[in-house]
Design an enzyme around this catalytic site. Structure first.
Site, mmCIF file in Angstrom:
data_model
loop_
_atom_site.group_PDB
_atom_site.id
_atom_site.type_symbol
_atom_site.label_atom_id
_atom_site.label_comp_id
_atom_site.label_asym_id
_atom_site.label_seq_id
_atom_site.Cartn_x
_atom_site.Cartn_y
_atom_site.Cartn_z
ATOM 1 N N GLY A 114 -19.268 -6.726 0.063
ATOM 2 C CA GLY A 114 -18.834 -5.792 1.095
ATOM 3 C C GLY A 114 -17.668 -6.340 1.905
ATOM 4 O O GLY A 114 -16.989 -7.285 1.508
ATOM 5 N N ASN A 127 0.861 -1.177 0.000
ATOM 6 C CA ASN A 127 0.000 0.000 0.000
ATOM 7 C C ASN A 127 0.895 1.224 0.000
ATOM 8 O O ASN A 127 1.962 1.228 0.630
ATOM 9 C CB ASN A 127 -0.920 0.014 1.227
ATOM 10 C CG ASN A 127 -2.067 0.996 1.085
ATOM 11 O OD1 ASN A 127 -3.075 0.684 0.468
ATOM 12 N ND2 ASN A 127 -1.926 2.191 1.646
ATOM 13 N N SER A 168 -18.227 -8.579 -5.065
ATOM 14 C CA SER A 168 -19.424 -8.176 -4.330
ATOM 15 C C SER A 168 -19.531 -8.912 -3.003
ATOM 16 O O SER A 168 -19.192 -10.090 -2.895
ATOM 17 C CB SER A 168 -20.689 -8.447 -5.142
ATOM 18 O OG SER A 168 -21.836 -8.066 -4.403
ATOM 19 N N LYS A 196 -20.797 -6.593 -12.855
ATOM 20 C CA LYS A 196 -20.816 -6.096 -11.470
ATOM 21 C C LYS A 196 -21.583 -4.784 -11.384
ATOM 22 O O LYS A 196 -22.319 -4.534 -10.422
ATOM 23 C CB LYS A 196 -19.376 -5.906 -10.969
ATOM 24 C CG LYS A 196 -19.263 -5.246 -9.581
ATOM 25 C CD LYS A 196 -20.027 -6.016 -8.501
ATOM 26 C CE LYS A 196 -19.627 -5.598 -7.092
ATOM 27 N NZ LYS A 196 -19.805 -4.188 -6.767
ATOM 28 N N HIS A 245 -25.202 -5.648 -11.517
ATOM 29 C CA HIS A 245 -25.495 -6.241 -10.201
ATOM 30 C C HIS A 245 -25.805 -5.125 -9.212
ATOM 31 O O HIS A 245 -26.783 -5.193 -8.459
ATOM 32 C CB HIS A 245 -24.285 -7.064 -9.741
ATOM 33 C CG HIS A 245 -24.228 -7.358 -8.268
ATOM 34 N ND1 HIS A 245 -23.902 -6.388 -7.329
ATOM 35 C CD2 HIS A 245 -24.438 -8.500 -7.560
ATOM 36 C CE1 HIS A 245 -23.928 -6.922 -6.124
ATOM 37 N NE2 HIS A 245 -24.253 -8.191 -6.236
ATOM 38 N N ASN A 246 -24.998 -4.070 -9.218
ATOM 39 C CA ASN A 246 -25.228 -2.953 -8.296
ATOM 40 C C ASN A 246 -26.506 -2.201 -8.633
ATOM 41 O O ASN A 246 -27.209 -1.715 -7.741
ATOM 42 C CB ASN A 246 -24.032 -2.001 -8.320
ATOM 43 C CG ASN A 246 -22.817 -2.561 -7.602
ATOM 44 O OD1 ASN A 246 -22.729 -3.763 -7.356
ATOM 45 N ND2 ASN A 246 -21.872 -1.709 -7.261
ATOM 46 N N GLU A 303 -29.208 -4.113 -7.236
ATOM 47 C CA GLU A 303 -29.136 -3.869 -5.787
ATOM 48 C C GLU A 303 -29.846 -2.562 -5.426
ATOM 49 O O GLU A 303 -30.586 -2.504 -4.436
ATOM 50 C CB GLU A 303 -27.660 -3.803 -5.395
ATOM 51 C CG GLU A 303 -27.368 -3.543 -3.937
ATOM 52 C CD GLU A 303 -25.864 -3.422 -3.708
ATOM 53 O OE1 GLU A 303 -25.437 -2.402 -3.115
ATOM 54 O OE2 GLU A 303 -25.109 -4.320 -4.137
#
Length: 481
Positions: free
Chosen positions: A133, A33, A131, A186, A189-190, A193
């Site tokens: 979270g 990071n 997906s 994705k 998918h959101n 959602e």
């Protein structure tokens, strides 16, 4: 030290949790990071959570050189410019045949652009939707990798173990397809959602505002719903939310939460793509509009002072009947939301030549992800029965379920309207169904208007060809008769 199996760059919570998940499944992993404290934090977590094989590096060169060849590095950084910056940092140390995987919510065309750029440098590239979270990343997400199939095969063994595992269905991961298909899937998918969450919030609003259910009653209702056809992650957490008391004051926490919904952009992208593809997605669109309206909190407060009054009918409500009607309306509306999402994916797949398998997408959404739900298994079976299904609504099983529930659905929408409670998602879903099931719509008048003022022509129902009528001249001539 021995070389690790894989690397991960970007150690916010999602990145940390996915790294720990990979390590826990037996794959030694290198982590990096830009802010080095995150590296140390991740390595410390790995020790605390079971001495997991996580190895931290503070500079990109040593990070990359610690990974076995061909090297595979997953990025979990913010979409946009940070992804390009991270790629540049990593690519400077990678060699031909190495692979970069973007696990963020990236715009699919950016992924395709980067895949081409990496190919020119001899590197492989994948865009992978993740997906579930924070919890999913740590314990098993739904994974949607798209791009280089060769790159996917590099890490298939890892993804199959890291993904959520569903009994009788397998790991919630599959190779989605070429190009940016993984990110696109994705994204949709959101969007689904968004629709799902909006519909649940409307069910809550009708039960609370019209049915006068308490939070305790709402918790009981949603808990009960989660045992049947509505069984899903979102229904489960909704029940949990209604049971949480406010630790900083009296009452329940949900009542203290500001009615202003945030968003990160994938829902907006979904609606924009639906428009680009000429695919009707009114439930998803309504959910996005509702978020926009929720953001106008100050304006809504002022408007409530101008439009004061009791909008309720004052008529008694059979609470038990209302609960059952709302359950059925919610289920029917959800079918429409998923149907719209699948149609967007199908249209894009056709346009791009991706050859996406809609049944397989439903399968990998059954576990790990936010929209996981028991009825996804039935969506999978619907597409297994007919891979060329025009619309989920016309699958024989779903068609019957819609027909069985439409009376309750109409009662709920009418009751809400008559009591001044907005149900944009449920109303849009019902209008979508009513439009789709009719063999003739008033679009004939709209097309006649277009021909009247713009000479756009029209087709006829009784003969082939394209026609134009001088509507204005005929109308004026008739008026003189």
């Amino acid at each position: 030290m021995a070389l690790t199996r894989i690397g991960l760059a970007g150690l916010a919570v999602m990145g940390q949790n996915l790294a720990l998940n990979i390590a826990e499944k037996g794959f030694p992993i290198s982590v990096y990071n830009r802010t080095t404290s995150k590296v140390d934090e991740t390595v410390q977590r790995a020790k605390v959570e079971g001495n997991l094989p996580v190895f931290g590096f503070h500079d990109p060169a040593s990070f990359v050189s610690s990974i076995q060849k061909p090297r595979v590095v997953i990025m979990l950084v913010k979409a946009g410019a940070p992804v390009d910056q991270t790629i540049a940092t990593l690519a400077a140390h990678l060699e031909q045949g190495d692979c970069i995987i973007d696990g963020g919510n990236e715009w699919y065309e950016n992924t395709e652009r980067r895949e081409k750029a990496m190919e020119e440098r001899g590197l492989l590239y994948l865009g992978m939707g993740v997906s579930g979270g924070e919890e999913g990343a740590r314990n098993g997400p739904s994974l949607m990798p798209g791009g280089s199939f060769e790159a996917y095969k590099y890490i298939e063994d890892i993804l199959l173990k890291v993904a959520a595992q569903v009994p009788d269905s397998g790991p919630c991961v599959t190779y989605i397809g070429k190009g940016g298909s993984g990110n696109f899937v994705k994204m949709v998918h959101n969007g689904i959602e968004y629709g799902d969450m909006q519909l649940i919030s409307e069910a809550y609003d009708v039960l609370k505002s019209v049915g006068k259910l308490t939070n305790s009653e709402l918790q009981q209702v949603f808990s009960e719903w989660n045992k049947g056809e509505l069984l899903s992650f979102l229904i489960e957490i909704t029940a949990d939310i209604f049971g949480i008391k406010d630790e900083q004051g009296e009452g329940y926490l949900v009542d203290k939460v500001l009615d202003k919904t945030g968003m990160k952009g994938t829902g907006k992208w979904t609606v924009q793509q639906a428009a680009e593809l000429s695919v009707a997605a009114p439930t998803i669109e309504a959910s996005l509009d509702s978020r926009f309206l929720s953001g106008l909190k100050d304006e809504r407060v002022e408007a409530s002072k101008i439009f004061q009054g009791d909008y309720s009918t004052g008529l008694p409500v059979d609470k038990a009947q209302l609960i059952e009607d709302v359950r059925q309306a919610l289920y029917a509306s959800k079918i429409c939301s998923y149907a719209q999402g699948m149609n967007i994916i199908k249209a894009k797949s056709s346009e791009k030549g991706w050859g996406l398998n809609l049944g397989e997408l439903a399968r990998i959404w059954k576990g790990g992800c936010i929209i996981r739900a028991i009825f996804l298994d039935r969506i999978k079976k619907a597409y297994d029965r007919n891979p060329d299904l025009a619309n989920l609504l016309v699958d024989p099983e779903f068609a019957q379920e819609i027909m069985d529930r439409q009376a309750a659905w109409r009662r709920v929408v009418c009751l809400a309207i008559n009591n001044g409670v907005s149900t944009p998602g449920m109303s849009a879903s019902l209008a979508y169904f009513d439009s789709y099931r009719r063999d003739r719509l008033p679009a004939n008048l709209v097309q006649a208007q277009r021909d009247y003022f713009g000479a756009h022509t029209y087709e006829r129902v009784d003969m082939p060809g394209s026609f134009h009528t001088e509507w204005f001249k005929i109308a004026r001539s008739n008026s003189k008769m």
